[in-house]
Design a protein around this motif. Structure first.
Motif, PDB file in Angstrom:
ATOM      1  N   TYR A  33      12.550  10.695  64.029  1.00 17.49           N
ATOM      2  CA  TYR A  33      11.903  11.086  65.410  1.00 17.49           C
ATOM      3  C   TYR A  33      12.032   9.938  66.560  1.00 17.49           C
ATOM      4  O   TYR A  33      12.878  10.346  67.478  1.00 17.49           O
ATOM      5  CB  TYR A  33      10.505  11.167  65.233  1.00 17.49           C
ATOM      6  CG  TYR A  33       9.797  11.490  66.506  1.00 17.49           C
ATOM      7  CD1 TYR A  33      10.160  12.457  67.393  1.00 17.49           C
ATOM      8  CD2 TYR A  33       8.885  10.365  66.989  1.00 17.49           C
ATOM      9  CE1 TYR A  33       9.525  12.535  68.651  1.00 17.49           C
ATOM     10  CE2 TYR A  33       8.380  10.605  68.094  1.00 17.49           C
ATOM     11  CZ  TYR A  33       8.650  11.428  69.155  1.00 17.49           C
ATOM     12  OH  TYR A  33       7.973  11.691  70.281  1.00 17.49           O
ATOM     13  N   LEU A  34      11.782   8.657  66.141  1.00 16.46           N
ATOM     14  CA  LEU A  34      12.070   7.565  67.125  1.00 16.46           C
ATOM     15  C   LEU A  34      13.510   7.835  67.532  1.00 16.46           C
ATOM     16  O   LEU A  34      13.583   7.715  69.018  1.00 16.46           O
ATOM     17  CB  LEU A  34      11.529   6.294  66.855  1.00 16.46           C
ATOM     18  CG  LEU A  34       9.941   6.224  66.610  1.00 16.46           C
ATOM     19  CD1 LEU A  34       9.508   5.032  66.078  1.00 16.46           C
ATOM     20  CD2 LEU A  34       9.273   6.791  67.806  1.00 16.46           C
ATOM     21  N   ALA A  35      14.284   7.812  66.651  1.00 18.80           N
ATOM     22  CA  ALA A  35      15.766   7.712  67.198  1.00 18.80           C
ATOM     23  C   ALA A  35      16.169   8.931  67.872  1.00 18.80           C
ATOM     24  O   ALA A  35      16.780   9.186  68.987  1.00 18.80           O
ATOM     25  CB  ALA A  35      16.598   7.710  65.881  1.00 18.80           C
ATOM     26  N   ARG A  36      15.859  10.139  67.553  1.00 16.44           N
ATOM     27  CA  ARG A  36      16.244  11.416  68.043  1.00 16.44           C
ATOM     28  C   ARG A  36      15.517  11.322  69.671  1.00 16.44           C
ATOM     29  O   ARG A  36      16.070  11.751  70.605  1.00 16.44           O
ATOM     30  CB  ARG A  36      15.745  12.510  67.367  1.00 16.44           C
ATOM     31  CG  ARG A  36      16.192  12.852  65.744  1.00 16.44           C
ATOM     32  CD  ARG A  36      15.910  14.157  65.493  1.00 16.44           C
ATOM     33  NE  ARG A  36      14.573  14.467  65.571  1.00 16.44           N
ATOM     34  CZ  ARG A  36      13.475  14.506  64.773  1.00 16.44           C
ATOM     35  NH1 ARG A  36      13.542  13.858  63.534  1.00 16.44           N
ATOM     36  NH2 ARG A  36      12.601  15.144  65.093  1.00 16.44           N
ATOM     37  N   TYR A  38      19.271  20.443  60.586  1.00 17.78           N
ATOM     38  CA  TYR A  38      18.280  20.289  61.568  1.00 17.78           C
ATOM     39  C   TYR A  38      17.764  21.569  61.801  1.00 17.78           C
ATOM     40  O   TYR A  38      18.381  22.637  61.663  1.00 17.78           O
ATOM     41  CB  TYR A  38      18.954  19.798  62.886  1.00 17.78           C
ATOM     42  CG  TYR A  38      19.526  18.369  62.788  1.00 17.78           C
ATOM     43  CD1 TYR A  38      18.660  17.380  62.648  1.00 17.78           C
ATOM     44  CD2 TYR A  38      20.720  17.944  63.065  1.00 17.78           C
ATOM     45  CE1 TYR A  38      19.063  16.121  62.423  1.00 17.78           C
ATOM     46  CE2 TYR A  38      21.269  16.739  63.308  1.00 17.78           C
ATOM     47  CZ  TYR A  38      20.328  15.688  62.898  1.00 17.78           C
ATOM     48  OH  TYR A  38      20.626  14.346  62.835  1.00 17.78           O
ATOM     49  N   VAL A  39      16.434  21.503  62.356  1.00 13.47           N
ATOM     50  CA  VAL A  39      15.872  22.729  62.760  1.00 13.47           C
ATOM     51  C   VAL A  39      15.851  22.722  64.370  1.00 13.47           C
ATOM     52  O   VAL A  39      15.045  21.845  64.803  1.00 13.47           O
ATOM     53  CB  VAL A  39      14.278  23.007  62.339  1.00 13.47           C
ATOM     54  CG1 VAL A  39      13.861  24.305  62.871  1.00 13.47           C
ATOM     55  CG2 VAL A  39      14.380  22.978  60.687  1.00 13.47           C
ATOM     56  N   LEU A  40      16.486  23.709  65.035  1.00 18.56           N
ATOM     57  CA  LEU A  40      16.307  23.522  66.467  1.00 18.56           C
ATOM     58  C   LEU A  40      15.544  24.530  66.995  1.00 18.56           C
ATOM     59  O   LEU A  40      15.361  25.318  66.479  1.00 18.56           O
ATOM     60  CB  LEU A  40      17.852  24.076  67.065  1.00 18.56           C
ATOM     61  CG  LEU A  40      19.115  23.020  66.478  1.00 18.56           C
ATOM     62  CD1 LEU A  40      20.371  23.748  66.995  1.00 18.56           C
ATOM     63  CD2 LEU A  40      18.936  21.599  66.644  1.00 18.56           C
ATOM     64  N   GLN A  41      14.891  23.816  68.012  1.00 16.41           N
ATOM     65  CA  GLN A  41      13.782  24.764  68.586  1.00 16.41           C
ATOM     66  C   GLN A  41      14.457  25.212  70.242  1.00 16.41           C
ATOM     67  O   GLN A  41      14.710  24.473  71.026  1.00 16.41           O
ATOM     68  CB  GLN A  41      12.561  24.333  68.849  1.00 16.41           C
ATOM     69  CG  GLN A  41      11.466  24.928  69.494  1.00 16.41           C
ATOM     70  CD  GLN A  41      10.210  24.343  69.532  1.00 16.41           C
ATOM     71  OE1 GLN A  41       9.802  23.578  68.749  1.00 16.41           O
ATOM     72  NE2 GLN A  41       8.896  24.954  70.403  1.00 16.41           N
ATOM     73  N   ILE A  92      16.992  23.110  74.542  1.00 16.96           N
ATOM     74  CA  ILE A  92      17.089  22.970  73.011  1.00 16.96           C
ATOM     75  C   ILE A  92      16.657  21.310  72.340  1.00 16.96           C
ATOM     76  O   ILE A  92      17.320  20.532  73.031  1.00 16.96           O
ATOM     77  CB  ILE A  92      18.550  23.205  72.593  1.00 16.96           C
ATOM     78  CG1 ILE A  92      19.152  24.904  73.179  1.00 16.96           C
ATOM     79  CG2 ILE A  92      18.645  23.248  71.156  1.00 16.96           C
ATOM     80  CD1 ILE A  92      20.428  24.913  72.990  1.00 16.96           C
ATOM     81  N   MET A  93      15.814  21.489  71.228  1.00 15.73           N
ATOM     82  CA  MET A  93      15.581  20.247  70.936  1.00 15.73           C
ATOM     83  C   MET A  93      15.461  20.244  69.317  1.00 15.73           C
ATOM     84  O   MET A  93      15.406  21.311  68.825  1.00 15.73           O
ATOM     85  CB  MET A  93      14.199  19.717  71.480  1.00 15.73           C
ATOM     86  CG  MET A  93      13.142  20.300  71.172  1.00 15.73           C
ATOM     87  SD  MET A  93      11.628  19.671  71.738  1.00 15.73           S
ATOM     88  CE  MET A  93      10.425  20.690  71.163  1.00 15.73           C
ATOM     89  N   VAL A  94      15.694  19.124  68.941  1.00 14.19           N
ATOM     90  CA  VAL A  94      15.572  18.930  67.301  1.00 14.19           C
ATOM     91  C   VAL A  94      13.932  19.062  66.929  1.00 14.19           C
ATOM     92  O   VAL A  94      13.308  18.318  67.367  1.00 14.19           O
ATOM     93  CB  VAL A  94      16.198  17.966  66.813  1.00 14.19           C
ATOM     94  CG1 VAL A  94      16.021  17.853  65.260  1.00 14.19           C
ATOM     95  CG2 VAL A  94      18.021  17.864  67.096  1.00 14.19           C
ATOM     96  N   ASP A  95      13.469  19.987  66.193  1.00 19.46           N
ATOM     97  CA  ASP A  95      11.989  20.122  65.894  1.00 19.46           C
ATOM     98  C   ASP A  95      11.889  19.596  64.525  1.00 19.46           C
ATOM     99  O   ASP A  95      10.492  19.475  64.156  1.00 19.46           O
ATOM    100  CB  ASP A  95      11.753  21.514  66.125  1.00 19.46           C
ATOM    101  CG  ASP A  95      10.244  21.861  65.970  1.00 19.46           C
ATOM    102  OD1 ASP A  95       9.564  21.085  66.522  1.00 19.46           O
ATOM    103  OD2 ASP A  95       9.961  22.947  65.166  1.00 19.46           O
TER     104      ASP A  95
END
Length: 317
Positions: A301-304, A62-65, A52-55
C-alpha cells in the motif's frame, strides 16, 4: 493455464452487482500500462470522467476500483477500461515476442557462442536506426529538450508550447508545476499518534491517525453545481508510524494543501450527489480487514499510494 500476461476481468454481470465499479487485471498488464503508456490511461480518465485506483491485490492480479459517477454511469467507463487493458495485453505480448527475437540475434552475435551459425549476419536486419522522432510534431527532433523528471525528449519549440497548455509531459502525464484541485478550501487535516495501536503488518510501531474535517459549504465555480450547498463531513485514515508511513504523511499534507485529497461530487457508496468525496488518493479508512475493507495488512500500500501521489506531482522534492 492461460498466457502469463492474460488478465482476468470481473465476472459479475455487466454494470450490475455490488462490485460494478471493480475490474481485475494481471499485474504485468497493469504495470506495463502505467509505466509505458500512462498517457492512454490519463486520456481514458479524462474522457470517461472517472478515476481509477488499485483497491487490492493478490500474488498475480490487481483489483481496480472506478471512482466518481460520470453522467452516463460507470458502464461505459468499465467497457473503455477493459478495451484498453485488452489492447495493452496485445502490445505486451508483441514486446515479449520482439524481445525473444532480439535475444536470438544476440546469441548469433556471441563470438564462438553455441547459437552462432557459419556465415551468420552481424545484425538482425540491414536497416539503420531511424532518426529520433518528436512525439508531438512527429518530425525529427530539433533543439532537443529533455524533461527533467521523466526524461522524455521533444523539440524545444513543441514542448514549450505544450507546457503552456498543460504543465504535464505529453507522453506520460507527469506534472511539471503545481497541480491545484477543487477541494473545499475550509477543511482541516488533524494528525495524532497512538503508540499502543499497532496496525497488522506493522506490529513494531504505533499508528498515525489522520482526521479530515470539513464544515458545510456552497459549491464554487470549479464544482459540478455552483451555488448548491454541500453538507460537512469527517473522514479518518490510518498510517503506520514508521519512517515510510511518515514519508506518506508528509506527501498527504502536500496533497491536502494543494486541494487534491477531496472533491465535490456524487458518493460512490451512498449515491448521494453534491457531497464531499475522496479524489483518487487512496487512504486506509480501517485499521484491519485488508484491502477489501480499506484496511491492513496490505504490504504494498505505501508504495502504491506514493505512485498515486507522484502521478499528481506530489513528491518529496
Amino acid at each position: 493455464m492461460g498466457s502469463p500476461v492474460s488478465f482476468v476481468l470481473s465476472r459479475m454481470a455487466a454494470c450490475g452487482g455490488a462490485a460494478k465499479n471493480k475490474v481485475t487485471v494481471s499485474k504485468p498488464v497493469w504495470d506495463f500500462l502505467t509505466k509505458e503508456s500512462p498517457a492512454k490511461l490519463t486520456r481514458l480518465k479524462e474522457e470517461t470522467k472517472v478515476s481509477i485506483m488499485v483497491d487490492g491485490e493478490t500474488s498475480d492480479i490487481y483489483v481496480l476500483q472506478l471512482c466518481a459517477s460520470p453522467p452516463g454511469g460507470l458502464c461505459p467507463a468499465r467497457k473503455a477500461l477493459k478495451a484498453l487493458l485488452k489492447e495493452t495485453e496485445k502490445e505486451l505480448k508483441k514486446r515479449s515476442h520482439r524481445a525473444g527475437e532480439l535475444l536470438g540475434c544476440v546469441a548469433v552475435l556471441e563470438p564462438g557462442g553455441r547459437g552462432a551459425a557459419p556465415g551468420a549476419s552481424a545484425s538482425c536486419s540491414g536497416e539503420e536506426e531511424p532518426e529520433r522522432q518528436c512525439p508531438i510534431c512527429l518530425g525529427e527532433i530539433q533543439n532537443m529538450k529533455t524533461l527533467e523528471k521523466c526524461r522524455h525528449s521533444f523539440c524545444e519549440d513543441c514542448i514549450t508550447r505544450a507546457l503552456q497548455v498543460k504543465t504535464a509531459c505529453p507522453m506520460c502525464g507527469r506534472f511539471y508545476g503545481q497541480l491545484v484541485g477543487n477541494q473545499p478550501p475550509n477543511g482541516r487535516m488533524l494528525v495524532s499518534r497512538d503508540a499502543g495501536l499497532p496496525l497488522p503488518g506493522y506490529e513494531g510501531c504505533g499508528t498515525i491517525i489522520i482526521q479530515y474535517v470539513f464544515p458545510p459549504g456552497v459549491q464554487g465555480a470549479e464544482h459540478p453545481n455552483p451555488g448548491v450547498r454541500y453538507p460537512g463531513t469527517t473522514r479518518v485514515a490510518y498510517l503506520p508510524d514508521c519512517p515510510e508511513g511518515n514519508k506518506v504523511l508528509g506527501l498527504f499534507r502536500k496533497a491536502f494543501a494543494q486541494r487534491l485529497t477531496f472533491t465535490v461530487g456524487t458518493s460512490m457508496t451512498t449515491g448521494r450527489a453534491n457531497v464531499i468525496t475522496w479524489n483518487d488518493i487512496h487512504h486506509k479508512t480501517n485499521c484491519t480487514g485488508g484491502p477489501q475493507l480499506f484496511g491492513y495488512p496490505d504490504p504494498t500500500y505505501l508504495a502504491r499510494v506514493q505512485e498515486e501521489l507522484r502521478a499528481k506531482g506530489i513528491t518529496e522534492d
